[in-house]
Write a protein that holds these residues in place. Sequence first.
Motif, mmCIF file in Angstrom:
data_model
loop_
_atom_site.group_PDB
_atom_site.id
_atom_site.type_symbol
_atom_site.label_atom_id
_atom_site.label_comp_id
_atom_site.label_asym_id
_atom_site.label_seq_id
_atom_site.Cartn_x
_atom_site.Cartn_y
_atom_site.Cartn_z
ATOM 1 N N TRP A 79 0.828 -1.195 0.000
ATOM 2 C CA TRP A 79 0.000 0.000 0.000
ATOM 3 C C TRP A 79 0.867 1.251 0.000
ATOM 4 O O TRP A 79 1.894 1.309 0.695
ATOM 5 C CB TRP A 79 -0.910 0.029 1.236
ATOM 6 N N SER A 114 0.735 5.026 1.076
ATOM 7 C CA SER A 114 -0.062 5.923 1.913
ATOM 8 C C SER A 114 -0.312 7.247 1.212
ATOM 9 O O SER A 114 0.625 7.918 0.772
ATOM 10 C CB SER A 114 0.659 6.188 3.244
ATOM 11 N N LEU A 147 -1.587 -0.356 9.329
ATOM 12 C CA LEU A 147 -2.475 0.556 8.619
ATOM 13 C C LEU A 147 -3.806 0.746 9.350
ATOM 14 O O LEU A 147 -4.351 -0.194 9.926
ATOM 15 C CB LEU A 147 -2.771 0.029 7.219
ATOM 16 N N VAL A 203 -3.958 4.257 5.492
ATOM 17 C CA VAL A 203 -2.813 5.109 5.846
ATOM 18 C C VAL A 203 -2.194 4.638 7.158
ATOM 19 O O VAL A 203 -2.775 3.823 7.885
ATOM 20 C CB VAL A 203 -3.238 6.588 5.991
ATOM 21 N N GLU A 204 -1.014 5.186 7.473
ATOM 22 C CA GLU A 204 -0.352 4.852 8.731
ATOM 23 C C GLU A 204 -1.275 5.145 9.908
ATOM 24 O O GLU A 204 -1.911 6.190 9.971
ATOM 25 C CB GLU A 204 0.930 5.667 8.908
#
Length: 221
Positions: free
Chosen positions: A130, A132, A145, A182-183
């Motif tokens: 992925w 981000s 994630l 996302v993170e």
Amino acid sequence: MKVILLTLCLCLSISASWAQELVKKSKSAICHAPGTQYYSRTKNFTPYDTLDQCLASGGRLPKGQSYTPQSKPKVALETSAKYSRDEFGRGWADEDKDCQNTRQEILISLSTAPVRFSDDRECRVTFGRWISMYSGEVIFDASKLDIDHIVPLKWAWDHGADKWGKEKRERFANDPINLVAVEASLNRQKGAKGLDEWLPPKNEIQYKSRFNRILKLYGLK
């Protein structure tokens, strides 16, 4: 002493009668409060209980006059206090009952490489690839994630979603248009902030465009 008391009572009586009088909004949208210069001369008017109500209706003060509102609306605060994540459904939905909830489906759809699962049933994604949207970093471990709502649920609640029905709120919470992988650290840093409070380290223009697209799509303020 009797004269003084009589005078005092008369003044209190006049003040009380003014307090009971209505604020007059003239045809030119000027708000005249009881006791002011043109109050008695204003014959054609719309009545209001308070000056705050008159001003809130679009009225204005006569030139040279100023006014400090006695109280401020607390609607937003009251609305915020009633927010609950459960108003948008209990966690991620699994509408097609295939054991992959919205989180898993977003991870699958956004991975730029084939994903791996925790078991043969393919219910939980563990690895993939992925990128981000918030940092541009490449991430392989799904446990690092979060699936972030670009327009946060609480922010949406405070800007109009509190008036929606439960079905629309659940659809909003699970809509892929509003979701990115996302993170976890950046997602938690963002929290329930809007565009004026938080922007991602990378891809600001893309983020703003997506945020505003979602607002328009769902009719949020």
